[in-house]
Design a protein around this motif. Structure first.
Motif, short mmCIF file in Angstrom:
data_model
loop_
_atom_site.label_atom_id
_atom_site.label_comp_id
_atom_site.label_asym_id
_atom_site.label_seq_id
_atom_site.Cartn_x
_atom_site.Cartn_y
_atom_site.Cartn_z
N GLU A 119 -3.17 1.56 -4.88
CA GLU A 119 -3.06 0.39 -5.76
C GLU A 119 -2.35 -0.77 -5.08
O GLU A 119 -2.52 -1.93 -5.47
N LEU A 120 -1.57 -0.48 -4.05
CA LEU A 120 -0.89 -1.55 -3.32
C LEU A 120 -1.86 -2.44 -2.56
O LEU A 120 -1.55 -3.59 -2.23
N TYR A 121 -3.05 -1.90 -2.26
CA TYR A 121 -4.05 -2.67 -1.52
C TYR A 121 -5.20 -3.15 -2.40
O TYR A 121 -5.97 -4.01 -1.99
N LEU A 139 1.35 -6.70 -1.19
CA LEU A 139 1.02 -6.77 0.24
C LEU A 139 0.28 -8.06 0.58
O LEU A 139 0.41 -8.57 1.70
N LYS A 140 -0.48 -8.59 -0.35
CA LYS A 140 -1.13 -9.88 -0.11
C LYS A 140 -0.08 -10.97 0.11
O LYS A 140 -0.20 -11.77 1.04
N GLN A 194 -0.17 -5.69 13.20
CA GLN A 194 -1.12 -4.78 12.58
C GLN A 194 -0.53 -4.31 11.25
O GLN A 194 0.63 -3.92 11.19
N LEU A 195 -1.34 -4.33 10.20
CA LEU A 195 -0.95 -3.79 8.91
C LEU A 195 -1.72 -2.48 8.74
O LEU A 195 -2.91 -2.49 8.43
N VAL A 196 -1.05 -1.37 8.98
CA VAL A 196 -1.71 -0.05 8.97
C VAL A 196 -1.72 0.48 7.54
O VAL A 196 -0.67 0.85 6.99
N ILE A 197 -2.90 0.53 6.94
CA ILE A 197 -3.03 0.92 5.55
C ILE A 197 -4.07 2.03 5.41
O ILE A 197 -4.76 2.39 6.37
N GLY A 198 -4.19 2.56 4.22
CA GLY A 198 -5.14 3.63 3.94
C GLY A 198 -4.56 4.62 2.95
O GLY A 198 -3.36 4.57 2.63
N PRO A 199 -5.40 5.53 2.45
CA PRO A 199 -4.93 6.51 1.46
C PRO A 199 -3.83 7.40 2.01
O PRO A 199 -3.64 7.53 3.23
#
Length: 267
Positions: free
Chosen positions: A111-113, A119-120, A5-10
């Motif tokens: 901006e990382l996403y 991250l890609k 799982q790649l847990v992302i968000g603000p």
């Protein structure tokens, strides 16, 4: 095959809290997961850290040595991680078995996403290592109080989806802090006509064409569905985890357990 799982968000959307509660739930369920810290600025953890980017590089060291600010320093740290995918990360991943389940707790800089490719490339490296990866995008439910904020959240989420090219599970976090949950019902699985009507009422007539284009974009990418998550409720965590497991096909290779039984004799 491994799972991730790649847990992302603000920033402040509850990513680390989600990772901590997910770990506690899996321990109670006798299921093994490993939580990985990918935030070089993190300090305190409520879960055992299986891998830690700070062993490679930390934000404090970068800011002190290079004189960068927090945002520039964080991007520098993540680019350093990208440069060490074949070295540090590969060495760390070799410590886990083919069927291990990793949860990556990521930083909150959007901006990382959205447009930075770090991250890609990180995801592509995991895929080359035979990991099935799902992006888990957390959005703070307390900010989803009107259609303009909902559309803004959808745009940020869509940007991450297009950039990462991964299966996506979108979660409304911090549902335990929402005082009136009925205010969110219209945004969990809304109709495009409802969104457009609400958006036109809140914005000037000169934005009518823009509003229509935004709603069509969100609708065409099927990005208007969010899963509410209340970390106080075990069933809520269980449901979210089941959706993620389905995306990465976790458990499909498990042996089917068939209960032995004696057929009744024909009379």
């Amino acid at each position: 095959m491994g799972y991730a799982q790649l847990v992302i968000g603000p920033a402040g959307s509850g990513k680390s809290t989600y990772c901590s509660c997910l770990y506690e739930y899996c321990v109670a369920s006798r299921r093994t997961i490993h939580v990985v810290n990918l935030d070089p600025a993190a300090e305190n953890f409520d879960y055992p850290v299986a891998m830690d980017i700070r062993e490679l590089i930390s934000l404090d060291d970068v800011m002190e040595e290079l004189g960068l600010g927090p945002n520039g320093g964080l991007v520098y740290c993540m680019e350093n991680l990208e440069d060490n995918l074949d070295d540090w990360l590969t060495e760390e991943l070799d410590n886990y078995l083919d069927d291990d389940y990793l949860v990556f707790d990521c930083p909150g800089q959007i901006e990382l996403y959205s447009h930075v490719p770090v991250l890609k490339n990180f995801v592509e490296h995991l895929k080359r290592k035979n990991f099935s990866v799902c992006a888990v995008y957390l959005l703070d439910s307390q900010f989803m109080t009107d259609v303009t904020k909902f559309i803004s959240g959808c745009m940020a989420c869509l940007s991450a989806m297009v950039q990462l090219e991964l299966p996506h599970v979108n979660i409304l976090s911090k549902m335990d802090l929402v005082t009136n949950k009925k205010d969110l019902e219209d945004f969990l699985d809304p109709e495009p006509t409802f969104l457009l009507s609400e958006l036109n009422q809140r914005m000037g007539p000169q934005y009518a064409k823009l509003n229509k284009a935004l709603i069509e974009l969100v609708n065409n990418y099927n990005m208007v569905s969010f899963i509410p998550l209340d970390l106080r409720k075990e069933k809520s965590i269980q449901y979210v985890l089941a959706q993620i497991d389905n995306c990465i096909q976790y458990g499909e290779d498990a042996d089917v357990k068939v209960k032995d039984f004696d057929p009744e004799e024909d009379e």
